[in-house]
Design an enzyme around this catalytic site. Sequence first.
Site, PDB file in Angstrom:
ATOM      1  N   ARG A  50       0.643  -1.234  -0.302  1.00 17.17           N
ATOM      2  CA  ARG A  50       0.188  -0.527   0.165  1.00 17.17           C
ATOM      3  C   ARG A  50       0.906   1.378   0.514  1.00 17.17           C
ATOM      4  O   ARG A  50       0.655   2.102  -1.124  1.00 17.17           O
ATOM      5  CB  ARG A  50      -1.118  -0.206   1.357  1.00 17.17           C
ATOM      6  CG  ARG A  50      -1.388   1.657   1.520  1.00 17.17           C
ATOM      7  CD  ARG A  50      -2.686   1.052   2.769  1.00 17.17           C
ATOM      8  NE  ARG A  50      -2.070   0.578   3.244  1.00 17.17           N
ATOM      9  CZ  ARG A  50      -1.700   1.046   4.492  1.00 17.17           C
ATOM     10  NH1 ARG A  50      -1.199   2.186   4.691  1.00 17.17           N
ATOM     11  NH2 ARG A  50      -1.620   0.430   5.425  1.00 17.17           N
ATOM     12  N   TYR A 103     -17.079  17.098 -15.665  1.00 12.31           N
ATOM     13  CA  TYR A 103     -16.902  16.009 -15.564  1.00 12.31           C
ATOM     14  C   TYR A 103     -18.303  15.227 -14.699  1.00 12.31           C
ATOM     15  O   TYR A 103     -18.075  15.267 -13.572  1.00 12.31           O
ATOM     16  CB  TYR A 103     -16.225  14.664 -15.374  1.00 12.31           C
ATOM     17  CG  TYR A 103     -15.862  13.407 -15.386  1.00 12.31           C
ATOM     18  CD1 TYR A 103     -16.677  12.466 -16.669  1.00 12.31           C
ATOM     19  CD2 TYR A 103     -15.380  12.819 -14.224  1.00 12.31           C
ATOM     20  CE1 TYR A 103     -17.294  11.413 -16.166  1.00 12.31           C
ATOM     21  CE2 TYR A 103     -15.313  11.219 -14.296  1.00 12.31           C
ATOM     22  CZ  TYR A 103     -15.949  10.345 -14.743  1.00 12.31           C
ATOM     23  OH  TYR A 103     -16.305   9.840 -14.678  1.00 12.31           O
ATOM     24  N   ASP A 175      -7.205  18.430 -15.100  1.00 16.07           N
ATOM     25  CA  ASP A 175      -7.988  17.245 -15.763  1.00 16.07           C
ATOM     26  C   ASP A 175      -7.375  16.875 -16.782  1.00 16.07           C
ATOM     27  O   ASP A 175      -7.826  18.007 -18.092  1.00 16.07           O
ATOM     28  CB  ASP A 175      -9.261  17.096 -15.603  1.00 16.07           C
ATOM     29  CG  ASP A 175      -9.341  15.644 -15.773  1.00 16.07           C
ATOM     30  OD1 ASP A 175      -9.232  14.521 -16.373  1.00 16.07           O
ATOM     31  OD2 ASP A 175     -10.888  15.415 -15.617  1.00 16.07           O
ATOM     32  N   LYS A 200      -8.026   5.761 -19.896  1.00 25.51           N
ATOM     33  CA  LYS A 200      -8.318   6.100 -20.962  1.00 25.51           C
ATOM     34  C   LYS A 200      -7.367   6.797 -21.290  1.00 25.51           C
ATOM     35  O   LYS A 200      -6.298   5.100 -22.189  1.00 25.51           O
ATOM     36  CB  LYS A 200      -9.204   7.294 -20.202  1.00 25.51           C
ATOM     37  CG  LYS A 200     -10.063   7.536 -19.311  1.00 25.51           C
ATOM     38  CD  LYS A 200     -11.547   7.208 -19.699  1.00 25.51           C
ATOM     39  CE  LYS A 200     -12.403   7.173 -18.642  1.00 25.51           C
ATOM     40  NZ  LYS A 200     -12.233   6.947 -17.793  1.00 25.51           N
TER      41      LYS A 200
END
Length: 381
Positions: A50, A103, A175, A200
């Site tokens: 982690r 978004y 972004d 993406k």
Amino acid sequence: MTYEGFETLAIHAGQEADAETGAVVVPIYQTSTYRQDGVGGLRGGYEYSRTGNPTRAALEECVAALESGARGLAFASGMAAEDTLLRTIAKPGDHLIIPGDAYGGTFRLVSKVLQRWGVGWDAVDLSDLDAVRAAIRPETVAVWVETPTNPLLNIADIGALGEIAHAAGALLIVDNTFASPYLQRPITLGADAVVHSTTKYLGGHSDVVGGALVTADAELGERVAFHQNTMGAVAGPFDAWLTLRGIKTLGVRMDRHCANAERVVAELVEHPAVAQVLYPGLSEHPGHKVAAAQMSAFGGMVSFRLRGGEEAALRVCDRTELFTLAESLGGVESLIEHPGRMTHASTAGSPLEVPADLVRISVGIESGDDLVADLLTALGE
């Protein structure tokens, strides 16, 4: 020798050949923990996955290099990256400025989660610099930018917005998912941090979900890294490996995405069923000049509105064959969707609600001739 070519960095940054075996591909370190050489005797600084994992570290170094940033961090999703960053920089009583056509996931996070936590926000047309200045408050901690925006493909001037934000003591966050660092590098234009859904264009093959964050400043990167470790939304090693694999071909894929998008746009603007085409590469697009100045090409995302309204939009989405009806974007295959009922359903009834006659397409890397033929058939020609 120091190499700076984008395609070279995409293949080599953070991805040196394995020292022990000579493997040219970064291994998948599919482990949760690491043997220590005595208490506190860490090998390479790794103790628990982690906190840090070598495969994830390779991805983080690569993305930071591509975005010209000081620190990169890889997350379980783009929304995890957004949430971790915003909870790092904002506290109850603070204020955010977001795009007027943000978004849907970002809008949902800000309006349904952070607002309940006591963070205020305003949605502003970021192309109107005076409106942005007017929306700034003493408690504003960040201006959040998408350019191009999702799904209306509006353009924001990153440099100008950075000046406004910094004059007010706020951060500028961009972004960069739609453009990818191949077409646009916001940190070089004045951004303090860049976020991505690596699902993406960076991953590029619709086979992995992930997110990334790159900071211009190492100190901000350390603060976000602390929160990431504390909150735990990290990218797994196999997901990091898949994303690295995708990044290697980002440049050549983006060239084809852009070329195919331009072919599709040329057909759509002439079609009688289409009322409007939204694409920053069009000279009549209100953000065209800014996009041309801060992007090297105009991307593979195209939106268009139908003269026949919502029913016509839904009909086009239902009729395509090569363009697959699905959410997401940026993969090698072409996708089509109805934002109002799919990716942006969370904005319904709000000032950010998208037009019901809008169709968004992610233009893939198939044959341009075939993609055009598929759309023309779906439009009724």
